[in-house]
Design a protein around this motif. Sequence first.
Motif, PDB file in Angstrom:
ATOM      1  N   ARG B 166       0.832  -1.206   0.000  1.00  0.00           N
ATOM      2  CA  ARG B 166       0.000   0.000   0.000  1.00  0.00           C
ATOM      3  C   ARG B 166       0.870   1.261   0.000  1.00  0.00           C
ATOM      4  NH1 ARG B 166      -4.605   0.640   4.482  1.00  0.00           N
ATOM      5  NH2 ARG B 166      -2.806   0.972   5.809  1.00  0.00           N
ATOM      6  N   ALA B 167       2.015   1.169   0.691  1.00  0.00           N
ATOM      7  CA  ALA B 167       2.933   2.310   0.704  1.00  0.00           C
ATOM      8  C   ALA B 167       3.677   2.399  -0.629  1.00  0.00           C
ATOM      9  CB  ALA B 167       3.916   2.158   1.857  1.00  0.00           C
ATOM     10  N   LEU B 168       4.091   1.233  -1.095  1.00  0.00           N
ATOM     11  CA  LEU B 168       4.924   1.143  -2.300  1.00  0.00           C
ATOM     12  C   LEU B 168       4.208   1.677  -3.537  1.00  0.00           C
ATOM     13  CD1 LEU B 168       7.649  -0.332  -2.319  1.00  0.00           C
ATOM     14  CD2 LEU B 168       6.505  -2.268  -3.364  1.00  0.00           C
ATOM     15  N   VAL B 169       2.931   1.340  -3.644  1.00  0.00           N
ATOM     16  CA  VAL B 169       2.165   1.626  -4.848  1.00  0.00           C
ATOM     17  C   VAL B 169       2.040   3.136  -5.086  1.00  0.00           C
ATOM     18  CG1 VAL B 169      -0.149   1.701  -3.833  1.00  0.00           C
ATOM     19  CG2 VAL B 169       0.173   0.654  -6.060  1.00  0.00           C
ATOM     20  N   ARG B 170       2.186   3.885  -4.028  1.00  0.00           N
ATOM     21  CA  ARG B 170       1.988   5.329  -4.147  1.00  0.00           C
ATOM     22  C   ARG B 170       3.237   6.050  -4.665  1.00  0.00           C
ATOM     23  NH1 ARG B 170      -0.011   7.361   0.542  1.00  0.00           N
ATOM     24  NH2 ARG B 170       1.196   9.164  -0.120  1.00  0.00           N
ATOM     25  N   ASP B 171       4.376   5.364  -4.603  1.00  0.00           N
ATOM     26  CA  ASP B 171       5.646   5.953  -5.018  1.00  0.00           C
ATOM     27  C   ASP B 171       5.865   7.313  -4.330  1.00  0.00           C
ATOM     28  OD1 ASP B 171       8.005   6.136  -6.318  1.00  0.00           O
ATOM     29  OD2 ASP B 171       7.171   6.943  -8.178  1.00  0.00           O
ATOM     30  N   PRO B 172       5.867   7.303  -3.007  1.00  0.00           N
ATOM     31  CA  PRO B 172       5.927   8.580  -2.275  1.00  0.00           C
ATOM     32  C   PRO B 172       7.353   9.118  -2.188  1.00  0.00           C
ATOM     33  CG  PRO B 172       5.883   6.779  -0.746  1.00  0.00           C
ATOM     34  CD  PRO B 172       5.877   6.157  -2.104  1.00  0.00           C
ATOM     35  N   LYS B 173       7.453  10.333  -1.681  1.00  0.00           N
ATOM     36  CA  LYS B 173       8.777  10.945  -1.504  1.00  0.00           C
ATOM     37  C   LYS B 173       9.537  10.271  -0.368  1.00  0.00           C
ATOM     38  CE  LYS B 173       8.107  15.549  -3.365  1.00  0.00           C
ATOM     39  NZ  LYS B 173       7.667  16.906  -3.068  1.00  0.00           N
ATOM     40  N   ALA B 174       8.805   9.865   0.665  1.00  0.00           N
ATOM     41  CA  ALA B 174       9.456   9.197   1.794  1.00  0.00           C
ATOM     42  C   ALA B 174       8.529   8.129   2.369  1.00  0.00           C
ATOM     43  CB  ALA B 174       9.805  10.216   2.873  1.00  0.00           C
ATOM     44  N   PHE B 175       9.154   7.035   2.806  1.00  0.00           N
ATOM     45  CA  PHE B 175       8.401   5.961   3.465  1.00  0.00           C
ATOM     46  C   PHE B 175       8.608   6.091   4.975  1.00  0.00           C
ATOM     47  CE2 PHE B 175       9.091   4.263  -0.730  1.00  0.00           C
ATOM     48  CZ  PHE B 175       7.974   3.485  -0.994  1.00  0.00           C
ATOM     49  N   LEU B 176       7.530   5.987   5.713  1.00  0.00           N
ATOM     50  CA  LEU B 176       7.636   6.033   7.171  1.00  0.00           C
ATOM     51  C   LEU B 176       7.143   4.689   7.719  1.00  0.00           C
ATOM     52  CD1 LEU B 176       6.054   9.565   7.791  1.00  0.00           C
ATOM     53  CD2 LEU B 176       8.417   9.020   7.207  1.00  0.00           C
ATOM     54  N   PHE B 177       7.933   4.090   8.572  1.00  0.00           N
ATOM     55  CA  PHE B 177       7.578   2.792   9.138  1.00  0.00           C
ATOM     56  C   PHE B 177       7.491   2.923  10.660  1.00  0.00           C
ATOM     57  CE2 PHE B 177       9.961   1.914   5.262  1.00  0.00           C
ATOM     58  CZ  PHE B 177       9.189   0.957   4.630  1.00  0.00           C
ATOM     59  N   ASP B 178       6.335   2.577  11.216  1.00  0.00           N
ATOM     60  CA  ASP B 178       6.182   2.639  12.673  1.00  0.00           C
ATOM     61  C   ASP B 178       6.160   1.212  13.237  1.00  0.00           C
ATOM     62  OD1 ASP B 178       5.795   3.392  15.224  1.00  0.00           O
ATOM     63  OD2 ASP B 178       3.813   4.285  14.957  1.00  0.00           O
ATOM     64  N   GLU B 179       7.284   0.727  13.628  1.00  0.00           N
ATOM     65  CA  GLU B 179       7.454  -0.634  14.160  1.00  0.00           C
ATOM     66  C   GLU B 179       6.695  -1.665  13.327  1.00  0.00           C
ATOM     67  OE1 GLU B 179       8.145  -1.273  18.056  1.00  0.00           O
ATOM     68  OE2 GLU B 179       8.025   0.781  18.761  1.00  0.00           O
ATOM     69  N   PRO B 180       6.962  -1.730  12.034  1.00  0.00           N
ATOM     70  CA  PRO B 180       6.116  -2.570  11.179  1.00  0.00           C
ATOM     71  C   PRO B 180       6.303  -4.066  11.385  1.00  0.00           C
ATOM     72  CG  PRO B 180       7.949  -1.722   9.913  1.00  0.00           C
ATOM     73  CD  PRO B 180       8.039  -1.100  11.273  1.00  0.00           C
ATOM     74  N   LEU B 181       7.410  -4.471  11.996  1.00  0.00           N
ATOM     75  CA  LEU B 181       7.658  -5.907  12.107  1.00  0.00           C
ATOM     76  C   LEU B 181       7.383  -6.447  13.507  1.00  0.00           C
ATOM     77  CD1 LEU B 181      10.995  -6.195  10.080  1.00  0.00           C
ATOM     78  CD2 LEU B 181       8.659  -6.157   9.245  1.00  0.00           C
ATOM     79  N   SER B 182       6.985  -5.569  14.420  1.00  0.00           N
ATOM     80  CA  SER B 182       6.923  -6.007  15.816  1.00  0.00           C
ATOM     81  C   SER B 182       5.804  -7.003  16.087  1.00  0.00           C
ATOM     82  CB  SER B 182       6.807  -4.814  16.748  1.00  0.00           C
ATOM     83  OG  SER B 182       5.672  -4.088  16.416  1.00  0.00           O
ATOM     84  N   ASN B 183       4.832  -7.123  15.181  1.00  0.00           N
ATOM     85  CA  ASN B 183       3.763  -8.092  15.420  1.00  0.00           C
ATOM     86  C   ASN B 183       4.029  -9.445  14.757  1.00  0.00           C
ATOM     87  OD1 ASN B 183       2.148  -6.545  17.032  1.00  0.00           O
ATOM     88  ND2 ASN B 183       0.967  -5.682  15.358  1.00  0.00           N
ATOM     89  N   LEU B 184       5.172  -9.569  14.106  1.00  0.00           N
ATOM     90  CA  LEU B 184       5.463 -10.835  13.429  1.00  0.00           C
ATOM     91  C   LEU B 184       6.277 -11.742  14.352  1.00  0.00           C
ATOM     92  CD1 LEU B 184       6.514  -9.452   9.929  1.00  0.00           C
ATOM     93  CD2 LEU B 184       4.258 -10.209  10.672  1.00  0.00           C
ATOM     94  N   ASP B 185       6.241 -13.050  14.061  1.00  0.00           N
ATOM     95  CA  ASP B 185       7.054 -13.943  14.889  1.00  0.00           C
ATOM     96  C   ASP B 185       8.540 -13.775  14.502  1.00  0.00           C
ATOM     97  OD1 ASP B 185       7.816 -15.856  12.814  1.00  0.00           O
ATOM     98  OD2 ASP B 185       5.715 -16.454  12.837  1.00  0.00           O
ATOM     99  N   ALA B 186       9.423 -14.309  15.362  1.00  0.00           N
ATOM    100  CA  ALA B 186      10.856 -14.010  15.235  1.00  0.00           C
ATOM    101  C   ALA B 186      11.408 -14.382  13.857  1.00  0.00           C
ATOM    102  CB  ALA B 186      11.613 -14.742  16.334  1.00  0.00           C
ATOM    103  N   LYS B 187      11.003 -15.534  13.344  1.00  0.00           N
ATOM    104  CA  LYS B 187      11.567 -16.021  12.069  1.00  0.00           C
ATOM    105  C   LYS B 187      11.126 -15.107  10.917  1.00  0.00           C
ATOM    106  CE  LYS B 187      11.849 -20.334   9.453  1.00  0.00           C
ATOM    107  NZ  LYS B 187      10.956 -20.099   8.320  1.00  0.00           N
ATOM    108  N   LEU B 188       9.836 -14.810  10.921  1.00  0.00           N
ATOM    109  CA  LEU B 188       9.284 -13.975   9.854  1.00  0.00           C
ATOM    110  C   LEU B 188       9.871 -12.562   9.910  1.00  0.00           C
ATOM    111  CD1 LEU B 188       7.266 -14.536   7.653  1.00  0.00           C
ATOM    112  CD2 LEU B 188       5.465 -13.676   9.108  1.00  0.00           C
ATOM    113  N   ARG B 189      10.135 -12.129  11.136  1.00  0.00           N
ATOM    114  CA  ARG B 189      10.680 -10.784  11.325  1.00  0.00           C
ATOM    115  C   ARG B 189      12.046 -10.673  10.656  1.00  0.00           C
ATOM    116  NH1 ARG B 189       9.216  -9.791  16.791  1.00  0.00           N
ATOM    117  NH2 ARG B 189      11.141 -10.708  17.515  1.00  0.00           N
TER     118      ARG B 189
END
Lengths: 287, 377
Positions: B166-189
């Motif tokens: 959803r972020a990628l498709v917009r081709d924005p000037k800057a990407f902001l990530f707010d702890e995007p991986l913290s809900n994934l399990d350790a391996k997936l992270r």
Amino acid sequence: MRSSRSNPVWYLPVSIGALLMLFPIWWMLVVSLKTEADAKQSMSSGEMLQVLPGNPQWGNYAQAVSEVGTEPVTGFLDALANSIVVTVLVVAATILSSSLVATAFARIRFRGRNGFFILMLATMMLPAQVTMIPLFLFFRSLGWVDTLLPLVVPAFFGSAFFIFMYRQFIAQIPESLFEAARIDRCGWFEIWWRIVLPLSRPVTAITAVFTFIFVWNDFMTPLIYLHSEEQATIAVALNSFRTQFSGIEDVHLLMALSVVTMVPCIVLFFAAQRHFIEGLGSGAVKG
Amino acid sequence: MANVQLQQVGKTYDGGVRAVETMDLSIADGEFLVLVGPSGCGKSTTLRMIAGLEEVTDGTISIDGRVVNDVHPSERDIAMVFQNYALYPHMTVAGNLSFGLERRRRHPSRLRGLFDAGYRSARREELRSIRERVEKAARMLGIEALLGRHPRELSGGQRQRVALGRALVRDPKAFLFDEPLSNLDAKLRVEMRTELRILHRQLGATMIYVTHDQEEAMTLGDRLVVMHDGIVQQVDTPDRVYREPANRFVASFVGTPTMNFFEGSVDSAARFQVAGLSLSLPAAHRSTPAGPCTIGVRPDALELVSDSENAIPCSIETIEFLGDRIDLILNSDVGRLVCRTAPRSGLAEGDAVLLRPTEAGVHLFEPGPDGARRSKS
């Protein structure tokens, strides 16, 4: 592990309760299919438990429909049309206005928000009878008496109870969805229309069913504002039917028409009951 | 892509709570900057100020040279990936990906398209372009097969990919990530971390990433901004943050297991006195002023030795086996220590051992929990 709730013993009190609730409907259905004489006899004997007659009088329904109002059939169709117009408009208006107001109360930070919310809740404590006369005078001054407007227009200003229900639901929607929508160029109005309303389907279903049943069966408001036969709603028409045929004389016809009146409520309830328990929010966020 | 400048930026909430102390930060075009720190350190607030979701109370934020303090989030040309994905549950994956683009269409009216042929063809072209961009983003993230599904039908990892898409498709000037991986399990992270890194290289985009996980920060960032109590502690490359932490907080926050600290004092002979022990300081620190100070030594900079010269006597409390290495948890007169070393036979819990800090592994800090690092001579 087997849940204690799946034990058949639990079903016994529930089944008894269901039977008690269904009893008046059964009674109404049975009496509606009796001949005039049988219906009269069961009324006068005070017999409560009714059995389905061997020769059901389906013709009672056609006769009841044709005898509403002064014009055969059209009297009933007029009342039906009026009821449908009023109910559909009120249901739509209540859903739209209540969810819109609730979105503001739940999500928009503005000065006095909590105060206004409490004030709105306080209006629920006012008995309808208190506002009945002032409202009548107000609508009369607008020249709206004997039109459908006093029945419909107030719904566009929201209902305190449903605003409260929507607000509680909307407050549960994760804030990040609103923030994502803001980044996706949605203003508050679009957030309400594109995010809140589609997500609030369970509350909307409850609002629709409750409002429908209340408005469809409402007798007092139409009686106060609608005077002419052409404007009457089903509930008012049903009442005029009863007096027209001197009460208990034609109880079988009254019951037949009552069954007809009740059908839309039952259909709507079963159509919408899935949404009562369905939470659309699953999958929005981690969980 | 764009650079992002924070000049004298600070944040005070309505109740007077100071969430972010005044900071200056310059994020270069195409840089991957990670804001890292413990909960409540102000990193997410900083990110949200850049996104426009929080009001900036002091200073200015510029994106690509344009001050955006009063610009609506949707007009900043940024895309944000949220910790809890924030996917629209009533839309399909394709709907989620295209929603932001749909909202930015210049020819949205179907009605006008019925009467205006030029408008109609522009509208058709716009829709085709949106479809192509959605398909391209889906291909990049390997979620083409999921386009028709709803978020509730996806696993956590798939949802995270959709959020990225959803972020990628917009081709924005800057990407902001707010702890995007913290809900994934350790391996997936770990997997997603690698993918994010590759994605950054492919796109060359400016990315600002918030995490409380120092390992994630070290592996992802070109530069780290370490924050604590709303104050920026250090801005530097992961290597320098690890090797030359600006203060004791940074030293303790970065690195696992955490750094060992001994609080003592340096005497006039450049020896460090602690709990009855007298340790000679490495040559690089001999000119440090005498007086109270804290020594920090990373667990992998403590050696097991047999001679007592400059060594700390300890007893092994527990041994944690980690495959290619072991962590020894030790008790000593200077307190509890952790030593990371290669697995070896002959060590048992309760054994008495001698530990010596390596020459290069000793860091000196001013006394106190946030003491600044003393530079080497």
